[in-house]
Every structure is written in C-alpha cells, then in structure tokens.
Design an enzyme around this catalytic site. Structure first.
Site, PDB file in Angstrom:
ATOM      1  N   GLY A  46       0.826  -1.197   0.000  1.00  0.00           N
ATOM      2  CA  GLY A  46       0.000   0.000   0.000  1.00  0.00           C
ATOM      3  C   GLY A  46       0.862   1.249   0.000  1.00  0.00           C
ATOM      4  O   GLY A  46       1.995   1.228   0.499  1.00  0.00           O
ATOM      5  N   GLN A  51       3.307   9.947   0.764  1.00  0.00           N
ATOM      6  CA  GLN A  51       4.582   9.246   0.975  1.00  0.00           C
ATOM      7  C   GLN A  51       5.593   9.543  -0.136  1.00  0.00           C
ATOM      8  O   GLN A  51       6.788   9.299   0.036  1.00  0.00           O
ATOM      9  CB  GLN A  51       4.355   7.736   1.115  1.00  0.00           C
ATOM     10  CG  GLN A  51       3.603   7.364   2.391  1.00  0.00           C
ATOM     11  CD  GLN A  51       3.373   5.874   2.508  1.00  0.00           C
ATOM     12  OE1 GLN A  51       2.385   5.359   2.019  1.00  0.00           O
ATOM     13  NE2 GLN A  51       4.306   5.165   3.111  1.00  0.00           N
ATOM     14  N   CYS A  94       5.643  -0.083   7.445  1.00  0.00           N
ATOM     15  CA  CYS A  94       5.273   1.036   6.584  1.00  0.00           C
ATOM     16  C   CYS A  94       6.506   1.415   5.764  1.00  0.00           C
ATOM     17  O   CYS A  94       7.613   1.463   6.294  1.00  0.00           O
ATOM     18  CB  CYS A  94       4.840   2.217   7.449  1.00  0.00           C
ATOM     19  SG  CYS A  94       4.433   3.687   6.503  1.00  0.00           S
ATOM     20  N   LEU A  95       6.290   1.704   4.479  1.00  0.00           N
ATOM     21  CA  LEU A  95       7.426   2.061   3.629  1.00  0.00           C
ATOM     22  C   LEU A  95       8.083   3.364   4.095  1.00  0.00           C
ATOM     23  O   LEU A  95       9.247   3.609   3.796  1.00  0.00           O
ATOM     24  CB  LEU A  95       6.978   2.187   2.166  1.00  0.00           C
ATOM     25  CG  LEU A  95       6.510   0.874   1.509  1.00  0.00           C
ATOM     26  CD1 LEU A  95       5.974   1.133   0.116  1.00  0.00           C
ATOM     27  CD2 LEU A  95       7.617  -0.164   1.470  1.00  0.00           C
ATOM     28  N   HIS A 136      -4.758   1.848   7.561  1.00  0.00           N
ATOM     29  CA  HIS A 136      -3.364   2.319   7.662  1.00  0.00           C
ATOM     30  C   HIS A 136      -3.121   3.433   6.641  1.00  0.00           C
ATOM     31  O   HIS A 136      -2.551   4.485   6.961  1.00  0.00           O
ATOM     32  CB  HIS A 136      -2.417   1.131   7.426  1.00  0.00           C
ATOM     33  CG  HIS A 136      -0.965   1.488   7.372  1.00  0.00           C
ATOM     34  ND1 HIS A 136      -0.047   1.018   8.278  1.00  0.00           N
ATOM     35  CD2 HIS A 136      -0.250   2.262   6.511  1.00  0.00           C
ATOM     36  CE1 HIS A 136       1.145   1.500   7.987  1.00  0.00           C
ATOM     37  NE2 HIS A 136       1.055   2.249   6.911  1.00  0.00           N
ATOM     38  N   GLU A 137      -3.577   3.213   5.399  1.00  0.00           N
ATOM     39  CA  GLU A 137      -3.339   4.203   4.339  1.00  0.00           C
ATOM     40  C   GLU A 137      -4.167   5.476   4.572  1.00  0.00           C
ATOM     41  O   GLU A 137      -3.683   6.582   4.331  1.00  0.00           O
ATOM     42  CB  GLU A 137      -3.654   3.623   2.966  1.00  0.00           C
ATOM     43  CG  GLU A 137      -2.787   2.437   2.538  1.00  0.00           C
ATOM     44  CD  GLU A 137      -1.299   2.682   2.687  1.00  0.00           C
ATOM     45  OE1 GLU A 137      -0.844   3.830   2.538  1.00  0.00           O
ATOM     46  OE2 GLU A 137      -0.573   1.711   2.975  1.00  0.00           O
ATOM     47  N   HIS A 140      -2.471   7.844   6.753  1.00  0.00           N
ATOM     48  CA  HIS A 140      -1.450   8.672   6.083  1.00  0.00           C
ATOM     49  C   HIS A 140      -2.045   9.990   5.586  1.00  0.00           C
ATOM     50  O   HIS A 140      -1.390  11.026   5.618  1.00  0.00           O
ATOM     51  CB  HIS A 140      -0.849   7.931   4.887  1.00  0.00           C
ATOM     52  CG  HIS A 140       0.244   6.981   5.244  1.00  0.00           C
ATOM     53  ND1 HIS A 140       1.422   7.395   5.828  1.00  0.00           N
ATOM     54  CD2 HIS A 140       0.355   5.643   5.104  1.00  0.00           C
ATOM     55  CE1 HIS A 140       2.205   6.338   6.019  1.00  0.00           C
ATOM     56  NE2 HIS A 140       1.584   5.256   5.603  1.00  0.00           N
TER      57      HIS A 140
HETATM   58 NI    NI Z   1       2.375   3.289   5.594  1.00  0.00          NI
END
Ligand code: NI
Length: 174
Positions: A46, A51, A94-95, A136-137, A140
């Site tokens: 995701g 990000q 998370c990236l 989660h997304e 963000h």
């Molecule tokens: Ni994330």
C-alpha cells in the site's frame, strides 16, 4: 511510469493533512501509476500519495503479493463510512518507517466510499488484511503513522533509530 523516492520518518511532510481531489484528470492517473510502480519497486502492499510528497487524498493498494497476477486498487478521496467494533491485530510495517514493525489493533472490518481510477463512485466492504491496509493508508492522509499508536517510549526509540539512518555520514580514515 516512474519510481519515486519514498519519504521516511522523521519528516514533516508525512504529518501534512492531504487535500481532496476535485477532479480525476490525466495528472491524477499518472500519479496513481507512479505510486503503484513505486510501491511495487519497494515491495509494499500500500502507498499514500503523501509518501512521495504529494498531499492529495489518493492511495493505492495491492494486497495480492502475486507478482505475475497484479490486482491494483486505487482509492481517491476515500472515506470510512463504518467501522466494526470487533478488533483485529496485525504486525504492521510502513514504507515510510523502514524496517520497523509493531502489532497494531484496528477495527476488523470497515466500509469505505471512494472514487476509482476513472472517477467512478465506489463502495467497498473490507475485512481482514484489506480492512487493516485501508485504515493504515487512510491514516497517512491525516498525517498519522502506525507508530503513533505505540507508547511514547517505543515511538521515540523507533524515531531515534530512523534519524540515525537518515543521517548517513561518510566515514573516512586518513
Ligand atoms: Ni504506511
């Protein structure tokens, strides 16, 4: 399609609240293509636009993890309409918080309204890993990271580790 640089914590950009998209044009579609490419290149499932530094309410997901059979999902202006009272726990990463993982409890099901890649209004009832990823997304888009749910101590340890990583100083021996 271009692979973009993923912003990592600590970085104020990640704390911005993303803005709704007025209209899905070629620009937004190109952004979604880049986001997907970036996410696949980083082996993520995701990614939110913020990000890669774009404060628009757009997320992409592909929870299939099957490289030969991609199943990308695009969510523009997603809104969670309903959340389950029952919780489930996954170990999340998370990236933007590289190599850090923690068990996070979230509602096990959710219903989300959004626009798809072509601007069509959609409604999705999600559960399991998909429900967790969507939440989660969406976090963000509000400038929230999964580490914000941890204790102050745990969070500060993680941020310290990441700050060290960001500050790569060349060592020279003379
Ligand atoms: Ni994330």
């Amino acid at each position: 399609m271009t692979v973009k640089t993923i912003i990592t914590e600590p970085n104020k950009i990640l704390r911005q609240i993303s803005k709704p998209v007025d209209k899905i044009t070629k620009e937004e579609q190109n952004l979604m293509d880049d986001m997907l490419e970036t996410m696949y290149a980083a082996n993520g499932i995701g990614l939110a636009a913020i990000q890669i530094g774009i404060p628009k309410r757009i997320i992409v997901l592909d929870i299939g993890r099957d490289k030969d059979n991609k199943e990308p999902m695009y969510f523009v202006n997603p809104v969670i309409k309903e959340k389950n009272l029952t919780k489930s726990t996954y170990e999340e990463g998370c990236l933007s918080v590289p190599d850090q993982f923690a068990e996070i409890e979230r509602p096990s099901k959710c219903e989300v309204e959004y626009l798809d890649y072509y601007g069509e209004k959609k409604n999705l009832k999600a559960e399991g890993i998909l429900a967790t990823c969507i939440q989660h997304e969406l976090d963000h888009l509000e400038g929230i990271l999964f580490i914000d749910y941890l204790s102050k101590l745990k969070k500060s340890i993680i941020i310290k580790k990441l700050s060290k990583k960001n500050k790569k100083i060349d060592r020279i021996v003379v």
